[in-house]
Design a protein around this motif. Structure first.
Motif, PDB file in Angstrom:
ATOM      1  N   LYS A 152      -3.750   4.987  -0.078  1.00 18.21           N
ATOM      2  CA  LYS A 152      -4.552   5.533   1.019  1.00 18.21           C
ATOM      3  C   LYS A 152      -4.355   7.041   1.071  1.00 18.21           C
ATOM      4  O   LYS A 152      -3.329   7.536   1.514  1.00 18.21           O
ATOM      5  N   HIS A 195      -2.336   9.345   7.363  1.00 25.08           N
ATOM      6  CA  HIS A 195      -3.475   9.390   6.439  1.00 25.08           C
ATOM      7  C   HIS A 195      -4.812   9.402   7.162  1.00 25.08           C
ATOM      8  O   HIS A 195      -5.843   9.726   6.570  1.00 25.08           O
ATOM      9  N   HIS A 196      -4.797   9.086   8.490  1.00 25.58           N
ATOM     10  CA  HIS A 196      -6.015   9.195   9.283  1.00 25.58           C
ATOM     11  C   HIS A 196      -6.233  10.614   9.813  1.00 25.58           C
ATOM     12  O   HIS A 196      -7.273  10.902  10.399  1.00 25.58           O
ATOM     13  N   GLU A 246      -7.215  11.516   4.928  1.00 30.07           N
ATOM     14  CA  GLU A 246      -8.589  11.648   5.399  1.00 30.07           C
ATOM     15  C   GLU A 246      -8.861  13.045   5.944  1.00 30.07           C
ATOM     16  O   GLU A 246     -10.011  13.464   6.023  1.00 30.07           O
ATOM     17  N   GLU A 272       0.652   4.875   1.686  1.00 31.53           N
ATOM     18  CA  GLU A 272      -0.105   5.668   2.653  1.00 31.53           C
ATOM     19  C   GLU A 272       0.398   7.105   2.669  1.00 31.53           C
ATOM     20  O   GLU A 272       1.601   7.357   2.730  1.00 31.53           O
ATOM     21  N   TYR A 301       0.848  -1.185   0.000  1.00 32.20           N
ATOM     22  CA  TYR A 301       0.000   0.000   0.000  1.00 32.20           C
ATOM     23  C   TYR A 301       0.890   1.244   0.000  1.00 32.20           C
ATOM     24  O   TYR A 301       2.056   1.198   0.399  1.00 32.20           O
TER      25      TYR A 301
END
Length: 234
Positions: free
Chosen positions: A165, A133-134, A168, A55, A53
């Motif tokens: 990702k 990324h959160h 957010e 991120e 992934y």
């Protein structure tokens, strides 16, 4: 609605490939299932899959500048026989000494004068914040230079969709947090305040992460994540 920003895209280069990542996961695969009293045997844990992934770490940098006047009191020391000081159109009397001060300094101790005035203040604060990324604020741990980044970041991310990702947290929210950190609380009694927040740069920096999906005893599922830049289990 969020504003439109010029955003720089950077992808960090992997320092391990799938085979090496799988070997690391195989070696450490029982760790997520261990408890204080037990740890499963390696044959009880199965690697279901290992995927790569990318991120995002969102980096925002800028500066805050302010220009204003504030009231202040400055205390000066004068010889013991000075009773007052004239400054401009003001006359400032010496401060009365307490009994303790008289005993401490003696008859010829320095006198104190409090001068009430205005200060012209200029403030300049610069900083950078990093968010995973959160949207959680983190300490940025990587070196970014020509040796550590991919040459065609956007092309690489397109190739690896949907294993990318994205952040957010919105750019507006990240910049609001940066501005809040840079802008220190002002004094209550200020005038002619002029202030500005200047955006320096927004960067989406993508970190390659290998995720190993593990199935253990009683079909319990756990994940091992490996930072493919630093070869580090997260």
């Amino acid at each position: 609605m969020s504003k439109s920003y010029d955003v720089k895209t950077v992808v960090l280069r992997k320092n391990i490939e799938l085979e090496e990542a799988t070997e690391i996961i195989e070696e450490k695969k029982t760790n997520p299932f261990k408890s204080l009293l037990s740890r499963p045997k390696k044959e009880q844990v199965h690697i279901h899959s290992v995927k790569l992934y990318y991120e995002c770490i969102l980096l925002v940098s800028g500066k805050y500048v302010a220009d204003y006047y504030r009231k202040a009191t400055h205390t000066i020391s004068v010889p013991y026989n000075v009773k007052e000081v004239e400054l401009g159109d003001g006359v400032f009397q010496t401060r009365s000494k307490s009994g303790f001060e008289k005993a401490l300094t003696g008859k010829k101790g320095k006198n104190k004068i409090d001068i009430n005035l205005e200060e012209h203040v200029f403030v300049k604060e610069e900083d950078e914040l990093a968010f995973d990324h959160h949207g959680r604020e983190i300490k940025f741990p990587f070196k970014v230079n020509s040796d550590t980044v991919e040459n065609y970041p956007k092309r690489l991310l397109q190739k690896n969709e949907p294993n990318v990702k994205r952040p957010e947290i919105t750019y507006d929210a990240a910049l609001e947090k940066l501005q809040s950190q840079l802008k220190k609380p002002l004094e209550t009694d200020v005038r002619e305040l002029s202030e500005e927040f200047v955006l320096r740069e927004i960067t989406e920096l993508y970190v390659p992460i290998f995720e190993g999906r593990l199935i253990g005893p009683k079909k319990k599922v756990e994940i091992i994540r490996i930072d493919a830049v630093r070869k580090k289990i997260l």
